[in-house]
Design a protein around this motif. Structure first.
Motif, PDB file in Angstrom:
ATOM      1  N   GLY A 118      30.269 -45.835  39.937  1.00 17.55           N
ATOM      2  CA  GLY A 118      30.944 -47.421  39.427  1.00 17.55           C
ATOM      3  C   GLY A 118      30.151 -47.975  39.584  1.00 17.55           C
ATOM      4  N   LEU A 119      29.400 -48.222  40.151  1.00 16.84           N
ATOM      5  CA  LEU A 119      28.379 -49.407  41.468  1.00 16.84           C
ATOM      6  C   LEU A 119      27.440 -49.942  40.265  1.00 16.84           C
ATOM      7  CD1 LEU A 119      30.137 -48.935  44.910  1.00 16.84           C
ATOM      8  CD2 LEU A 119      30.942 -50.287  42.855  1.00 16.84           C
ATOM      9  N   THR A 120      27.264 -51.335  40.553  1.00 20.25           N
ATOM     10  CA  THR A 120      25.803 -51.913  40.423  1.00 20.25           C
ATOM     11  C   THR A 120      25.281 -51.327  41.483  1.00 20.25           C
ATOM     12  OG1 THR A 120      25.879 -54.134  41.543  1.00 20.25           O
ATOM     13  CG2 THR A 120      26.823 -53.629  38.852  1.00 20.25           C
ATOM     14  N   ARG A 121      23.768 -51.060  41.616  1.00 16.31           N
ATOM     15  CA  ARG A 121      23.138 -50.953  42.851  1.00 16.31           C
ATOM     16  C   ARG A 121      23.407 -52.286  43.726  1.00 16.31           C
ATOM     17  NH1 ARG A 121      16.212 -50.514  42.526  1.00 16.31           N
ATOM     18  NH2 ARG A 121      15.784 -50.508  44.823  1.00 16.31           N
ATOM     19  N   ARG A 122      23.315 -53.207  43.433  1.00 20.31           N
ATOM     20  CA  ARG A 122      23.622 -54.409  44.628  1.00 20.31           C
ATOM     21  C   ARG A 122      24.998 -54.266  44.484  1.00 20.31           C
ATOM     22  NH1 ARG A 122      22.798 -57.728  48.132  1.00 20.31           N
ATOM     23  NH2 ARG A 122      23.277 -59.709  48.186  1.00 20.31           N
ATOM     24  N   GLN A 123      25.793 -53.481  44.090  1.00 18.63           N
ATOM     25  CA  GLN A 123      27.096 -53.261  44.987  1.00 18.63           C
ATOM     26  C   GLN A 123      27.512 -52.150  45.790  1.00 18.63           C
ATOM     27  OE1 GLN A 123      29.239 -53.160  41.811  1.00 18.63           O
ATOM     28  NE2 GLN A 123      30.730 -54.875  41.566  1.00 18.63           N
TER      29      GLN A 123
END
Length: 207
Positions: A22-27
């Motif tokens: 569930g992480l964004t690419r940036r995270q």
């Protein structure tokens, strides 16, 4: 740290933290960057302001990953060991000979720990939640080594040794490595100690 057919027993993971879903690419990128930073420089001395400055992000971005610096450190440590699990399994899954599989496993553990510097180990040792993750990691790895030694004896790939005694000796050293006792006694870092243990096993009990 082949002749008979490979074992069909599923390999135990090095440690079992939940995957970072569930992480964004940036995270996801930030977690990798935090891992690299912590492994090189430790984590105890950083504030969230320091981290935001080093990673060119806002504090709110870091708070989206964890609610505090301590929780962030714990998440990054779990992230590191989850990646270590994948690396160790990838390096051992295709090794069929149980004698070579034990040493491949320990050598893979050494490789997975190699990026972790002294500052990281120092901070890990003084951070209770992180210490618990490392100790659980060591316990799972020790169980896996016991299993691999038993398989090697059963398939005639090891000398006529007492498998429980050898496994107990090996796992005792693994726990000493994990607690930092071996580093204090020998000056070897954890990765180097695992490489030496793998070599000792390969030449000591293999036929």
């Amino acid at each position: 740290m082949t002749l008979p057919a490979p074992s069909t027993t599923a390999a135990e993971p090095l440690v079992q933290p939940p995957a970072d879903t569930g992480l964004t690419r940036r995270q996801a990128e930030l977690l990798d960057q935090l891992e690299e930073l912590f492994l090189a420089d430790g984590f105890a001395g950083f504030t969230l302001d320091d981290l935001a400055l080093r990673l060119h992000c806002s504090k709110s971005t870091l708070y989206a990953l964890a609610g505090s610096k301590e929780q962030l450190a714990q998440r990054v440590i779990k992230h590191f060991f989850r990646k270590a699990t994948d690396a160790v399994e990838a390096r051992t899954v295709t090794v069929a000979d149980p004698a070579l599989r034990v040493t491949a496993y320990l050598t893979a553990v050494a490789g997975a720990l190699a990026p972790a510097g002294r500052a990281f180990h120092r901070d890990l040792d003084s951070f209770g939640p992180g210490r618990e993750i490392y100790e659980r990691n060591t316990a799972l790895a020790a169980d896996r080594v016991r299993q691999l030694i038993a398989e090697g004896v059963a398939q005639g790939r090891f000398r006529e040794v007492h498998p429980a005694l050898i496994a107990d000796t090996v796992t005792t050293l693994m726990f000493r490595i994990g607690r930092g006792d071996t580093a204090r006694a020998t000056g070897l870092d954890d990765a180097a100690a695992y490489r030496e243990l793998a070599a000792l096993l390969l030449h000591g009990i293999t036929l």
